[in-house]
Motif scaffolding. Structure first.
Motif, PDB file in Angstrom:
ATOM      1  N   ASN A   4       0.831  -1.219   0.000  1.00 27.55           N
ATOM      2  CA  ASN A   4       0.000   0.000   0.000  1.00 27.55           C
ATOM      3  C   ASN A   4       0.863   1.266   0.000  1.00 27.55           C
ATOM      4  O   ASN A   4       0.556   2.234  -0.692  1.00 27.55           O
ATOM      5  CB  ASN A   4      -0.959   0.008   1.197  1.00 27.55           C
ATOM      6  N   GLU A   5       1.920   1.202   0.777  1.00 24.79           N
ATOM      7  CA  GLU A   5       2.840   2.346   0.816  1.00 24.79           C
ATOM      8  C   GLU A   5       3.532   2.495  -0.560  1.00 24.79           C
ATOM      9  O   GLU A   5       3.716   3.597  -1.061  1.00 24.79           O
ATOM     10  CB  GLU A   5       3.893   2.093   1.898  1.00 24.79           C
ATOM     11  N   PHE A   6       3.868   1.363  -1.161  1.00 28.37           N
ATOM     12  CA  PHE A   6       4.500   1.374  -2.486  1.00 28.37           C
ATOM     13  C   PHE A   6       3.564   2.015  -3.509  1.00 28.37           C
ATOM     14  O   PHE A   6       3.985   2.835  -4.338  1.00 28.37           O
ATOM     15  CB  PHE A   6       4.839  -0.071  -2.903  1.00 28.37           C
ATOM     16  N   ILE A   7       2.291   1.677  -3.423  1.00 28.81           N
ATOM     17  CA  ILE A   7       1.303   2.254  -4.358  1.00 28.81           C
ATOM     18  C   ILE A   7       1.206   3.768  -4.149  1.00 28.81           C
ATOM     19  O   ILE A   7       1.138   4.535  -5.117  1.00 28.81           O
ATOM     20  CB  ILE A   7      -0.073   1.553  -4.190  1.00 28.81           C
ATOM     21  N   GLU A   8       1.227   4.196  -2.901  1.00 25.53           N
ATOM     22  CA  GLU A   8       1.158   5.643  -2.620  1.00 25.53           C
ATOM     23  C   GLU A   8       2.380   6.365  -3.206  1.00 25.53           C
ATOM     24  O   GLU A   8       2.258   7.430  -3.806  1.00 25.53           O
ATOM     25  CB  GLU A   8       1.085   5.900  -1.112  1.00 25.53           C
ATOM     26  N   ASN A   9       3.537   5.759  -3.022  1.00 24.63           N
ATOM     27  CA  ASN A   9       4.757   6.365  -3.583  1.00 24.63           C
ATOM     28  C   ASN A   9       4.717   6.404  -5.111  1.00 24.63           C
ATOM     29  O   ASN A   9       5.176   7.364  -5.731  1.00 24.63           O
ATOM     30  CB  ASN A   9       5.994   5.584  -3.117  1.00 24.63           C
ATOM     31  N   LEU A  10       4.164   5.346  -5.676  1.00 23.07           N
ATOM     32  CA  LEU A  10       4.040   5.290  -7.146  1.00 23.07           C
ATOM     33  C   LEU A  10       3.092   6.391  -7.635  1.00 23.07           C
ATOM     34  O   LEU A  10       3.386   7.100  -8.604  1.00 23.07           O
ATOM     35  CB  LEU A  10       3.521   3.906  -7.552  1.00 23.07           C
ATOM     36  N   ALA A  11       1.974   6.539  -6.929  1.00 29.90           N
ATOM     37  CA  ALA A  11       0.968   7.554  -7.317  1.00 29.90           C
ATOM     38  C   ALA A  11       1.564   8.957  -7.277  1.00 29.90           C
ATOM     39  O   ALA A  11       1.206   9.817  -8.092  1.00 29.90           O
ATOM     40  CB  ALA A  11      -0.246   7.456  -6.391  1.00 29.90           C
ATOM     41  N   ASP A  12       2.477   9.182  -6.343  1.00 29.17           N
ATOM     42  CA  ASP A  12       3.112  10.507  -6.222  1.00 29.17           C
ATOM     43  C   ASP A  12       3.920  10.898  -7.455  1.00 29.17           C
ATOM     44  O   ASP A  12       4.263  12.064  -7.630  1.00 29.17           O
ATOM     45  CB  ASP A  12       4.066  10.533  -5.002  1.00 29.17           C
ATOM     46  N   GLN A  13       4.253   9.930  -8.303  1.00 23.67           N
ATOM     47  CA  GLN A  13       5.068  10.239  -9.477  1.00 23.67           C
ATOM     48  C   GLN A  13       4.235  10.797 -10.633  1.00 23.67           C
ATOM     49  O   GLN A  13       4.766  11.265 -11.633  1.00 23.67           O
ATOM     50  CB  GLN A  13       5.846   8.987  -9.962  1.00 23.67           C
ATOM     51  N   PHE A  14       2.920  10.698 -10.466  1.00 26.74           N
ATOM     52  CA  PHE A  14       2.021  11.243 -11.488  1.00 26.74           C
ATOM     53  C   PHE A  14       1.582  12.639 -11.053  1.00 26.74           C
ATOM     54  O   PHE A  14       1.466  12.914  -9.857  1.00 26.74           O
ATOM     55  CB  PHE A  14       0.771  10.355 -11.620  1.00 26.74           C
ATOM     56  N   ASP A  15       1.326  13.500 -12.035  1.00 21.55           N
ATOM     57  CA  ASP A  15       0.890  14.855 -11.698  1.00 21.55           C
ATOM     58  C   ASP A  15      -0.481  14.827 -11.030  1.00 21.55           C
ATOM     59  O   ASP A  15      -0.758  15.576 -10.113  1.00 21.55           O
ATOM     60  CB  ASP A  15       0.817  15.733 -12.968  1.00 21.55           C
ATOM     61  N   ASP A  16      -1.352  13.969 -11.528  1.00 19.99           N
ATOM     62  CA  ASP A  16      -2.730  14.031 -11.072  1.00 19.99           C
ATOM     63  C   ASP A  16      -3.378  12.654 -11.220  1.00 19.99           C
ATOM     64  O   ASP A  16      -3.944  12.343 -12.259  1.00 19.99           O
ATOM     65  CB  ASP A  16      -3.470  15.076 -11.928  1.00 19.99           C
ATOM     66  N   ILE A  17      -3.259  11.849 -10.176  1.00 23.11           N
ATOM     67  CA  ILE A  17      -3.902  10.532 -10.237  1.00 23.11           C
ATOM     68  C   ILE A  17      -4.495  10.226  -8.872  1.00 23.11           C
ATOM     69  O   ILE A  17      -3.924  10.604  -7.835  1.00 23.11           O
ATOM     70  CB  ILE A  17      -2.892   9.437 -10.686  1.00 23.11           C
ATOM     71  N   ASP A  18      -5.675   9.602  -8.880  1.00 27.72           N
ATOM     72  CA  ASP A  18      -6.333   9.241  -7.637  1.00 27.72           C
ATOM     73  C   ASP A  18      -5.726   7.921  -7.149  1.00 27.72           C
ATOM     74  O   ASP A  18      -5.867   6.892  -7.807  1.00 27.72           O
ATOM     75  CB  ASP A  18      -7.845   9.100  -7.898  1.00 27.72           C
ATOM     76  N   VAL A  19      -5.046   7.982  -6.010  1.00 24.65           N
ATOM     77  CA  VAL A  19      -4.371   6.781  -5.502  1.00 24.65           C
ATOM     78  C   VAL A  19      -5.356   5.627  -5.302  1.00 24.65           C
ATOM     79  O   VAL A  19      -4.990   4.456  -5.454  1.00 24.65           O
ATOM     80  CB  VAL A  19      -3.574   7.099  -4.204  1.00 24.65           C
ATOM     81  N   ALA A  20      -6.611   5.971  -5.035  1.00 31.25           N
ATOM     82  CA  ALA A  20      -7.627   4.930  -4.828  1.00 31.25           C
ATOM     83  C   ALA A  20      -7.907   4.142  -6.110  1.00 31.25           C
ATOM     84  O   ALA A  20      -8.454   3.036  -6.059  1.00 31.25           O
ATOM     85  CB  ALA A  20      -8.920   5.571  -4.314  1.00 31.25           C
ATOM     86  N   SER A  21      -7.526   4.722  -7.246  1.00 33.57           N
ATOM     87  CA  SER A  21      -7.771   4.015  -8.511  1.00 33.57           C
ATOM     88  C   SER A  21      -6.690   2.964  -8.787  1.00 33.57           C
ATOM     89  O   SER A  21      -6.788   2.198  -9.739  1.00 33.57           O
ATOM     90  CB  SER A  21      -7.827   5.018  -9.669  1.00 33.57           C
ATOM     91  N   LEU A  22      -5.644   2.952  -7.964  1.00 28.48           N
ATOM     92  CA  LEU A  22      -4.544   2.002  -8.166  1.00 28.48           C
ATOM     93  C   LEU A  22      -4.655   0.811  -7.221  1.00 28.48           C
ATOM     94  O   LEU A  22      -4.906   0.991  -6.024  1.00 28.48           O
ATOM     95  CB  LEU A  22      -3.196   2.706  -7.944  1.00 28.48           C
ATOM     96  N   THR A  23      -4.471  -0.366  -7.769  1.00 27.54           N
ATOM     97  CA  THR A  23      -4.470  -1.583  -6.952  1.00 27.54           C
ATOM     98  C   THR A  23      -3.247  -2.418  -7.359  1.00 27.54           C
ATOM     99  O   THR A  23      -2.612  -2.122  -8.376  1.00 27.54           O
ATOM    100  CB  THR A  23      -5.737  -2.443  -7.208  1.00 27.54           C
TER     101      THR A  23
END
Lengths: 78, 186
Positions: A4-23
């Protein structure tokens, strides 16, 4: 290292993405905002956060976020 | 500037080779392929004669710099800065990746940063100006991530102009450049 932490870090690399959309099963290269710049940014993030230096091939060979997570994890254990 | 010093640019894991005459047919083959052609404003078939004429122009102009991108021994695409206006301090960059294996990977951006160092530090340009077809969403996204901004009065234009200043380029690339320098022991 938690996915989950990895997904949050990954989401931070995008300008605008909803972290909840990533699994874990998200095919990250098919995300609309995925570009070569994000790919390099992800490699930099993994180096900064997990002290693992990925190669372009590692990104190329991973399909889902979980694949990438497992690659990082296995390299940490080497 | 002595161009012979910059025939090969090698940095950040990629090598850029200044386009030479023996590579123009390879480049023409790539450029005429529908997958590349569809993203270009000029979409007609480029003949060997047209290519020869174009090469004579760009290789003598002093304002056009085209490089073949080499990664791990493979020639994978082309990157350039063209129509450089040294008085205005601007030029138009471009890149295309021929080898689909490297699309969406870090490699095109490595090439772009390598070329960027040439543009900002050697040519000492103040800004890059690009034209992107309005329906090329992926290119627009990528260039906005790099810091390009839509130029004024371009909303209704099909081939839209975007500008990147040297300051914005440096600001946007700071973190990744730091990583690349560390990764490559530079």
């Amino acid at each position: 290292m938690e996915i989950n932490e990895f997904i949050e870090n990954l989401a931070d690399q995008f300008d605008d993405i909803d972290v909840a959309s990533l699994t874990p099963t998200t095919v990250f290269k098919e995300l609309e905002d995925w570009t070569s710049l994000v790919a390099l940014s992800v490699i930099a993030m993994i180096d900064e956060e997990y002290d693992v230096l990925l190669k372009g091939e590692d990104i190329k060979n991973a399909s889902t976020i979980e694949d990438l997570f497992n690659t990082v994890k296995s390299k940490q254990e080497e | 500037m002595e161009l012979s010093e910059y025939e090969t640019l090698s940095k950040y894991g990629v090598t850029l080779h200044l386009l030479t005459h023996d590579k123009i047919e390879l480049l023409r083959t790539w450029r005429n392929h529908p997958k590349i052609q569809k993203r270009m404003e000029f979409r007609e078939e480029i003949t060997p004669e047209m290519q020869e004429k174009w090469f004579q122009k760009i290789s003598t102009s002093g304002r056009d710099f085209y490089y073949i991108i080499e990664y791990q021994g493979k020639e994978i695409g082309c990157i350039n800065i063209r129509d450089v206006d040294f008085e205005k301090g601007e030029g138009e960059p471009g890149i295309f990746i021929w080898d689909d294996d490297y699309l969406g990977t870090d490699v095109p951006t490595r090439a772009s940063f390598c070329m960027g160092d040439f543009v900002w530090d050697v040519l000492k340009l103040k800004r890059e100006v690009i034209h992107v077809l309005k329906d090329n969403k992926q290119a627009i996204l990528y260039n906005k991530q790099k810091g390009f901004k839509l130029s004024p009065n371009q909303e209704d234009v099909y081939n839209q102009e975007y500008t990147l200043t040297a300051e914005d380029a440096a600001k946007k690339s700071k973190r990744i450049k730091a990583f690349l320098l560390k990764e490559n022991n530079l």
